[in-house]
Design a protein around this motif. Structure first.
Motif, short mmCIF file in Angstrom:
data_model
loop_
_atom_site.label_atom_id
_atom_site.label_comp_id
_atom_site.label_asym_id
_atom_site.label_seq_id
_atom_site.Cartn_x
_atom_site.Cartn_y
_atom_site.Cartn_z
N THR A 1 0.72 -1.09 -0.16
CA THR A 1 -0.01 -0.21 -0.02
C THR A 1 0.79 1.04 0.06
OG1 THR A 1 -1.59 -1.18 1.23
CG2 THR A 1 -1.75 1.38 1.22
N PHE A 2 0.53 2.21 -0.88
CA PHE A 2 1.11 3.63 -0.67
C PHE A 2 -0.01 4.52 -0.27
CE2 PHE A 2 4.01 1.37 -3.68
CZ PHE A 2 5.14 2.01 -3.87
N ARG A 3 0.66 5.21 0.77
CA ARG A 3 -0.30 6.31 1.38
C ARG A 3 0.41 7.71 1.07
NH1 ARG A 3 -1.58 4.67 7.36
NH2 ARG A 3 -2.89 6.49 7.26
N PHE A 4 -0.57 8.52 0.94
CA PHE A 4 0.06 10.07 0.53
C PHE A 4 -0.62 11.11 1.58
CE2 PHE A 4 0.14 7.26 -3.26
CZ PHE A 4 1.48 7.75 -3.60
N ASP A 5 0.10 12.04 1.83
CA ASP A 5 -0.47 13.18 2.59
C ASP A 5 -1.40 14.19 1.88
OD1 ASP A 5 1.46 14.32 1.20
OD2 ASP A 5 2.56 15.49 2.89
N SER A 6 -1.42 14.16 0.60
CA SER A 6 -2.37 14.82 0.01
C SER A 6 -3.10 14.03 -1.16
CB SER A 6 -1.53 16.01 -0.81
OG SER A 6 -0.61 15.54 -1.51
N PRO A 7 -4.41 14.50 -1.77
CA PRO A 7 -5.12 13.88 -2.79
C PRO A 7 -4.41 13.57 -3.91
CG PRO A 7 -6.03 15.90 -2.07
CD PRO A 7 -4.93 15.75 -1.33
N LEU A 8 -5.14 12.57 -4.51
CA LEU A 8 -4.52 12.19 -5.97
C LEU A 8 -5.42 12.37 -6.97
CD1 LEU A 8 -3.10 8.51 -5.29
CD2 LEU A 8 -1.85 10.61 -5.24
N VAL A 9 -4.88 12.59 -8.39
CA VAL A 9 -5.74 12.89 -9.23
C VAL A 9 -6.66 11.53 -9.69
CG1 VAL A 9 -6.12 13.42 -11.81
CG2 VAL A 9 -4.56 14.79 -10.48
N SER B 1 -5.16 8.53 -12.15
CA SER B 1 -4.14 9.16 -12.72
C SER B 1 -2.77 7.92 -12.53
CB SER B 1 -3.38 10.43 -11.76
OG SER B 1 -3.26 10.18 -10.57
N LEU B 2 -3.12 6.98 -11.70
CA LEU B 2 -2.19 6.12 -11.60
C LEU B 2 -1.53 5.21 -12.88
CD1 LEU B 2 -0.60 4.17 -9.57
CD2 LEU B 2 -2.53 2.50 -9.68
N GLU B 3 -0.38 5.17 -13.26
CA GLU B 3 0.14 4.53 -14.29
C GLU B 3 1.24 3.58 -13.75
OE1 GLU B 3 2.37 7.50 -16.75
OE2 GLU B 3 0.65 8.75 -16.50
N LEU B 4 1.01 2.37 -14.13
CA LEU B 4 1.62 1.04 -13.50
C LEU B 4 2.19 0.42 -14.84
CD1 LEU B 4 2.87 -0.74 -11.47
CD2 LEU B 4 0.69 -1.79 -11.35
N GLN B 5 3.30 0.40 -14.88
CA GLN B 5 4.24 -0.59 -15.98
C GLN B 5 3.58 -2.04 -15.89
OE1 GLN B 5 8.39 -0.30 -16.00
NE2 GLN B 5 8.60 -1.62 -17.93
N ASP B 6 3.19 -2.73 -17.18
CA ASP B 6 2.69 -3.79 -16.96
C ASP B 6 1.63 -4.48 -16.09
OD1 ASP B 6 4.64 -4.45 -19.26
OD2 ASP B 6 5.98 -5.09 -18.02
N ARG B 7 0.80 -3.40 -16.13
CA ARG B 7 -0.35 -3.38 -15.07
C ARG B 7 -1.22 -4.65 -15.18
NH1 ARG B 7 -4.36 1.46 -13.31
NH2 ARG B 7 -5.88 0.20 -12.18
N GLU B 8 -1.22 -5.21 -16.62
CA GLU B 8 -2.16 -6.35 -16.56
C GLU B 8 -1.37 -7.82 -15.98
OE1 GLU B 8 0.90 -6.08 -19.73
OE2 GLU B 8 -0.43 -4.82 -18.84
N PHE C 1 -0.36 -7.79 -12.88
CA PHE C 1 -0.53 -7.76 -11.32
C PHE C 1 -1.62 -8.21 -11.08
CE2 PHE C 1 2.94 -4.94 -11.89
CZ PHE C 1 3.46 -4.61 -10.60
N GLU C 2 -1.97 -8.93 -9.93
CA GLU C 2 -3.38 -9.62 -9.61
C GLU C 2 -4.38 -8.66 -9.09
OE1 GLU C 2 -2.60 -12.78 -6.94
OE2 GLU C 2 -0.94 -13.71 -8.18
N ASP C 3 -3.90 -7.60 -8.76
CA ASP C 3 -4.93 -6.83 -8.28
C ASP C 3 -4.39 -5.11 -8.30
OD1 ASP C 3 -7.66 -5.53 -7.78
OD2 ASP C 3 -7.25 -6.13 -5.58
N VAL C 4 -5.04 -4.19 -8.61
CA VAL C 4 -4.75 -2.93 -8.43
C VAL C 4 -5.82 -2.00 -8.28
CG1 VAL C 4 -3.52 -0.79 -9.55
CG2 VAL C 4 -2.90 -3.25 -10.04
N SER C 5 -5.81 -1.34 -6.86
CA SER C 5 -6.95 -0.59 -6.63
C SER C 5 -6.60 0.82 -6.15
CB SER C 5 -7.74 -1.10 -5.43
OG SER C 5 -6.96 -1.44 -4.39
N THR C 6 -7.26 1.96 -6.46
CA THR C 6 -6.90 3.36 -5.94
C THR C 6 -7.92 3.87 -4.86
OG1 THR C 6 -8.04 4.16 -7.79
CG2 THR C 6 -5.55 3.66 -8.05
N GLY C 7 -7.39 4.70 -4.09
CA GLY C 7 -8.37 5.71 -3.05
C GLY C 7 -8.17 6.98 -3.44
#
Length: 313
Positions: free
Chosen positions: A58-66, A69-76, A78-84
């Motif tokens: 898990t990556f947690r940030f101190d400010s909101p994300l667009v 906007s998540l870009e992950l190389q070879d995303r397909e 990965f078994e699961d990718v979720s954003t908050g």
């Protein structure tokens, strides 16, 4: 399970004065950041973060994300990718290979500097990071570079001092007792258990496993114990095998940091001679209960030895 015939007591076959393990091209996952501070001015640095097969991060940030906007190389892959709103979660693939690299980028929604953050996810057989907290702070590039440089120099000094002490005094703890021959299997001051028959061994193991013994010793600190596993290994491959690092994982627990690894010499290929590897940890008495999985790997990170159902007396 391939099991070798038990030989003489372990302490009688180990040689004192063995050198520490060498460095490897695998990422230094003990230095993999759990906290990242982003300077306002981009430095071009991309933080490397270790990931392991099927270990969520898990990556947690101190400010909101667009949003989106998540870009992950070879995303397909990965078994699961979720954003908050202020975080994202990734479940790496089961087939992740040591040293594989995937770039991930996110953009911030508030318009403040820096406007984005980039990370390099690096595959490791066992020492994946579980959570990274990311903060944007008002610091100059010079401050950031100076701090990194000072930390590198400090780490180098500590590493050189540790290597000097290992060469001068040899290994300590339970490993030192075994290496020096001061502790025999029948020594009642340390609890010993032959766990060979109860182990589970995957067919993918790079080496053949023989006699496996676990140890437990109390320490001067209240409720703190030293535990160790000694395993005899044969190498059916074509290249010598030298342990680089190890991970001990209990059900629902974090990976326990290794206190000491000792191997007298590389395990040569295609011989009938078995060599011994000893791995030691310090933990609380409660943490040492139950069953564990022990993973050992070489410098490449691809030639693994996994021991399931490890217990301590």
């Amino acid at each position: 399970m391939s099991v070798l015939s038990p030989a003489a007591p372990l302490a009688l076959v180990l040689l004192a004065g063995a050198s520490a393990t060498t460095q490897s091209p695998l990422p230094d996952c003990e230095a993999s950041p759990s906290r990242v501070e982003l300077p306002a001015e981009p430095t071009g640095n991309v933080h490397e973060v270790c990931i392991s097969p099927e270990l969520p991060i898990t990556f947690r940030f101190d400010s909101p994300l667009v949003p989106g906007s998540l870009e992950l190389q070879d995303r397909e892959r990965f078994e699961d990718v979720s954003t908050g709103t202020r975080s994202f979660n990734i479940l790496p693939p089961a087939a992740l290979q040591p040293g594989e690299r995937f770039k991930v980028v996110v953009r911030f929604a508030d318009g403040a500097a820096p406007t984005s953050a980039a990370f390099m996810l690096v595959g490791h057989p066992a020492l994946g990071t579980r959570q990274v907290d990311v903060f944007r702070i008002e610091r100059t590039v010079e401050d950031y570079q100076r701090e990194n440089q000072e930390e590198r120099k400090k780490s180098q000094r500590l590493g050189q001092e540790l290597e000097r002490m290992r060469l001068e005094y040899g290994p300590g703890g339970l490993t030192g007792l075994i290496a020096s021959g001061l502790m025999a299997v029948e020594d009642q001051s340390v609890k010993v258990e032959d766990i060979t028959r109860g182990l589970t061994l995957p067919a993918s193991n790079a080496l053949r496993t023989g006699w496996v013994v676990s140890y437990r010793s109390t320490t001067r600190a209240a409720n703190v114990v030293r535990v160790a596993v000694a395993v005899r290994l044969k190498n059916p491959g074509t290249q010598p095998w030298k342990v680089r690092d190890a991970a001990l994982v209990g059900k629902g627990q974090q990976v326990t940091p290794v206190t000491m690894i000792w191997q007298p010499s590389p395990i040569l290929p295609d011989t009938e001679k078995a060599e011994v590897v000893v791995v030691e940890w310090e933990m609380t008495a409660r943490e040492a209960r139950g069953t564990f999985t022990l993973k050992l790997w070489d410098e490449s990170g691809k030639r693994l030895v996994t021991l399931g159902n490890v217990t301590f007396p």
